[in-house]
Design a protein around this motif. Sequence first.
Motif, PDB file in Angstrom:
ATOM      1  N   ARG B 141       0.825  -1.199   0.000  1.00 13.52           N
ATOM      2  CA  ARG B 141       0.000   0.000   0.000  1.00 13.52           C
ATOM      3  C   ARG B 141       0.867   1.260   0.000  1.00 13.52           C
ATOM      4  N   GLY B 143       4.056   1.473  -1.068  1.00 15.35           N
ATOM      5  CA  GLY B 143       4.898   1.569  -2.251  1.00 15.35           C
ATOM      6  C   GLY B 143       4.125   1.702  -3.540  1.00 15.35           C
ATOM      7  N   VAL B 144       2.991   1.039  -3.646  1.00 16.59           N
ATOM      8  CA  VAL B 144       2.242   1.026  -4.903  1.00 16.59           C
ATOM      9  C   VAL B 144       1.148   2.082  -4.909  1.00 16.59           C
ATOM     10  N   VAL B 145       0.350   2.098  -3.857  1.00 10.93           N
ATOM     11  CA  VAL B 145      -0.810   2.991  -3.848  1.00 10.93           C
ATOM     12  C   VAL B 145      -0.421   4.414  -3.460  1.00 10.93           C
ATOM     13  N   ASP B 147       2.686   5.519  -3.194  1.00 13.11           N
ATOM     14  CA  ASP B 147       3.887   5.912  -3.926  1.00 13.11           C
ATOM     15  C   ASP B 147       4.960   6.538  -3.046  1.00 13.11           C
ATOM     16  N   PHE B 148       5.152   5.991  -1.873  1.00 10.14           N
ATOM     17  CA  PHE B 148       6.277   6.404  -1.038  1.00 10.14           C
ATOM     18  C   PHE B 148       7.570   5.851  -1.631  1.00 10.14           C
ATOM     19  N   SER B 150      11.403   4.099  -1.274  1.00  8.69           N
ATOM     20  CA  SER B 150      11.884   3.007  -0.424  1.00  8.69           C
ATOM     21  C   SER B 150      12.378   3.532   0.924  1.00  8.69           C
ATOM     22  N   LEU B 168       9.355  -5.003  -0.340  1.00  7.64           N
ATOM     23  CA  LEU B 168       8.434  -4.578  -1.385  1.00  7.64           C
ATOM     24  C   LEU B 168       8.509  -5.539  -2.580  1.00  7.64           C
TER      25      LEU B 168
END
Lengths: 348, 187
Positions: B141, B143-145, B147-148, B150, B168
């Motif tokens: 959530r 990383g993908v949704v 977009d934080f 790493s 991830l």
Amino acid sequence: MSQNHRMPQPAPRPLCASFAPLLPLLSLDKLETDEAAAVKQHAATCTFCRSQLDDFDALRDALRTDVAWSAEAEPVVAEAEPMLSLEDILLADDEPTTLPVNRHERAIARSPARSIGVMNGFAGLAAVLVVAMLVGVLLRWHAAGSGAPAGAPTPTPTSGPTIIYQDPLTSPSDLLDGGWGDVPSVGCFFGSGGYHLKSVDYCLIPSTLFQDATSNVQDADITVQVKQISGSTTQLYGIGLGPKDQLYRFNVESAGKWSFRACHGANCAADVGLTASPAIHAGLGATNTLEVRVVGFHFDFFVNGTKVGQADDRTYSTAPTVSPGQIALAGGDGMEVVFSNLKITTAP
Amino acid sequence: MTEPAPSGALTTGAYRRILDQFQAPLYRFVRGLVGNGEEACDLVQDVFVDAWCAVKREAAPFTTEGTDRDIRNWLYHAAYCNAASVLRRRSVIAWESLDSFGLADALEQRAPQAFEDRVVESVALQAVLATLEPADVACLRLGVVEDFTSVEIAQILGIAPDAARKRLSRAMHRLRAAYYAQERIRQ
């Protein structure tokens, strides 16, 4: 999203294994430029990786679409979204001053209509124990904080140190993988005798293990056992604490010396340089118990129960705190050390 | 040693802006982890109460020097810790509920009635997500949704940046494997 999998999967090539972990990161744009270029170059000539990359792109899009779409399509979700106002927060913030309890319990007390569902007898007992443990910590925290509301009740002195976190460090104790980093490839892992740091500067104590994960605790005491099992005996290892712009490290070396270093931003100074102490058990394989006690701006350092030194740091107007996610076990390059029996309490 | 630049406390108006800006995405993130809207409401409220306490203490990043990104990371970190605490407690207190984490049960509970393919795919995706470890779901959530980066994911989860990247990547591989395995069953 399913078209690829109705086709026979192409066979992987020898190099594919090394690129496999990077494919989803390329899809999510989480690679450095040079890494991304290398993966793209490989994928351009590899049907197997190209196929996987397509899958990851499709999953990425599906996840993003699903979240946006779910919010529209599920009225229950839309209705459940909190519309907190500033007044809600101020009201909620006033309540716990006379009832310093676990945050989750506080939430329940605040909104009786919201229950966490399954709470059997064991849960009640556990909650009572947690509350009892946190009372001392929270009272101290409220007393020390400069923002304590006027007229707040004077905290009752506690009878002794309260345990914030205790762990023998023999196995990952957290249900979530977000707990102790058990990652041998990074150099932080559980092994014989405890938690190993191998050729790594530090391993963080996970914030998720703390009972009150967002509170900073002033006046605290950190104790841990450690032994060096390989590397030079003049390398330093020990305990680190503080956020990255206000970092403190109490170190020992297996040659029988200790040191303390304070870093403020990029400026690090050896406030106490290498000092020999007979309290330190010297040599590879020798176990030492390290202890740092922070009270206000003052640090006391102990090795095997003997006070070896002290330091003060008033660089900042606020005193150092022991904060979840900001305590580390420290090692170094080319050495392996093993930590065990970690204990964090309020200062005695 | 350098003296830090003086910083000021956030105003009530600035805090209100933070509250308005971040509460909805934070709620969706927490709800995705704990799977329960009411519980997510409580947890998000706790996070903002903690944030308000930090504002009063003038603690970073809730000062005039703190950036929106710093504040967002702080809020998500607190929210993740709260959610992790609830999930951990749930595993101790109501461990019988883990039985319902099976894919078949999840699909049964979320079985679509008369929706179209999109619904089927969404339900399947949610069911597969329910089979992953909570930390993997959090990673996905974030990383993908959301977009934080790493590094930000690492800060939020309290792990090293390298570990965040590995997690991830691993979570995406697990999601892919579980999703397509389920798709084969559906077909």
